[in-house]
Design a protein around this motif. Sequence first.
Motif, PDB file in Angstrom:
ATOM      1  N   PRO A   1      17.216  78.983  59.340  1.00 18.14           N
ATOM      2  CA  PRO A   1      16.074  78.992  58.424  1.00 18.14           C
ATOM      3  C   PRO A   1      15.703  77.624  57.841  1.00 18.14           C
ATOM      4  O   PRO A   1      16.545  76.911  57.307  1.00 18.14           O
TER       5      PRO A   1
ATOM      6  N   HIS B   1      20.510  75.915  48.996  1.00 21.29           N
ATOM      7  CA  HIS B   1      21.936  76.080  48.697  1.00 21.29           C
ATOM      8  C   HIS B   1      22.729  75.412  49.809  1.00 21.29           C
ATOM      9  O   HIS B   1      22.154  74.893  50.766  1.00 21.29           O
TER      10      HIS B   1
ATOM     11  N   ASP C   1      24.325  77.146  57.502  1.00 21.71           N
ATOM     12  CA  ASP C   1      23.073  77.293  58.260  1.00 21.71           C
ATOM     13  C   ASP C   1      21.921  76.509  57.626  1.00 21.71           C
ATOM     14  O   ASP C   1      20.944  76.187  58.303  1.00 21.71           O
ATOM     15  N   HIS C   2      22.057  76.155  56.352  1.00 20.59           N
ATOM     16  CA  HIS C   2      20.982  75.457  55.630  1.00 20.59           C
ATOM     17  C   HIS C   2      21.208  73.955  55.520  1.00 20.59           C
ATOM     18  O   HIS C   2      20.303  73.233  55.097  1.00 20.59           O
TER      19      HIS C   2
ATOM     20  N   ASP D   1      17.787  83.796  51.341  1.00 24.11           N
ATOM     21  CA  ASP D   1      19.181  84.019  50.924  1.00 24.11           C
ATOM     22  C   ASP D   1      19.247  84.551  49.495  1.00 24.11           C
ATOM     23  O   ASP D   1      19.703  83.872  48.578  1.00 24.11           O
TER      24      ASP D   1
ATOM     25  N   HIS E   1      22.715  89.472  50.798  1.00 24.96           N
ATOM     26  CA  HIS E   1      21.294  89.396  51.203  1.00 24.96           C
ATOM     27  C   HIS E   1      20.596  90.720  50.914  1.00 24.96           C
ATOM     28  O   HIS E   1      21.176  91.787  51.095  1.00 24.96           O
TER      29      HIS E   1
ATOM     30  N   HIS F   1      14.999  84.991  57.510  1.00 23.30           N
ATOM     31  CA  HIS F   1      16.474  85.070  57.581  1.00 23.30           C
ATOM     32  C   HIS F   1      16.899  86.365  58.275  1.00 23.30           C
ATOM     33  O   HIS F   1      17.850  87.042  57.888  1.00 23.30           O
TER      34      HIS F   1
HETATM   35 ZN   LIG Z   1      21.367  81.436  55.167  1.00 28.96          ZN
END
Ligand SMILES: [Zn+2]
Length: 254
Positions: free
Chosen positions: A36, A74, A78-79, A171, A202, A224
């Motif tokens: 994402p 955050h 993955d971010h 998220d 989530h 997401h």
């Molecule tokens: Zn995430």
Amino acid sequence: MRVTLLGTGTSTGVPVIGCRCAVCTSSDPRNRRLRPGVRLELPGGTAIVDTPTDLRQQALTYGLDRVDAVLYTHGHADHILGLDELRVYNFRQNAVIPCYGPPSALAAIRRTFAYAFEEGQEGGGKPRVELLPLGHAPFELLGVEVTPVPVMHGELEVYGYRIGPFAYVTDVSFIPEESFARLAGVEVIVLGALRYRPHTTHFTIPEAIVAAQRIGARRTYLTHLAHDVDHAAPSEPLPPGIEFGHDGLVFDFA
Ligand SMILES: [Zn+2]
Ligand SMILES: [Zn+2]
Ligand SMILES: [Zn+2]
């Protein structure tokens, strides 16, 4: 302002490595989801939200030729894992890139990318970033006002961001009252929703629909998304004004 969704997948991306499910083997390009992230083309330059794992591929696919700032939601992998790709923008723009986010996200970046913040041999170069912690107060970025939208992701407070008529809140498993107020009147929101089955950190799709209806944006795009979600065939019908996002989706605002 122009907004491009660079990735709308959950942390594994879709297809999931080795998975032969109907979504992972689907020929519908909207079922191919990178990690994402969002590009924001603003009056004073280009910002991205997060540096997802797939940032290089996203940059090549969507012509992300500049990055003047990063807004982090955050510090989950993955971010943030594409942060090293910022080196190219450091070289091309001959500039340090300001990175804003909640203090916990910046602390995770400092740990995960320790080499970028340590003295020592440069070799191929290190990403040069300036970490700028945000509180809850609105601030000015590249000619627009950005309002952090604090939400809960399990027990972790993360930030969504509102920029005028647009908001991005990924998220998320709980939106506090104060943050619903920050989202009032938004035209388009991109809202995190993982899948139909419950998850501890989530929103499910039904939970995201409830939140979206309360926010009342003209259009809501869910992001997401896991491989449980077939873009063209929702397990339960989506209400009017709420749809699945997909990689490459663009929104223009006057
Ligand atoms: Zn995430
Ligand atoms: Zn699958
Ligand atoms: Zn996360």
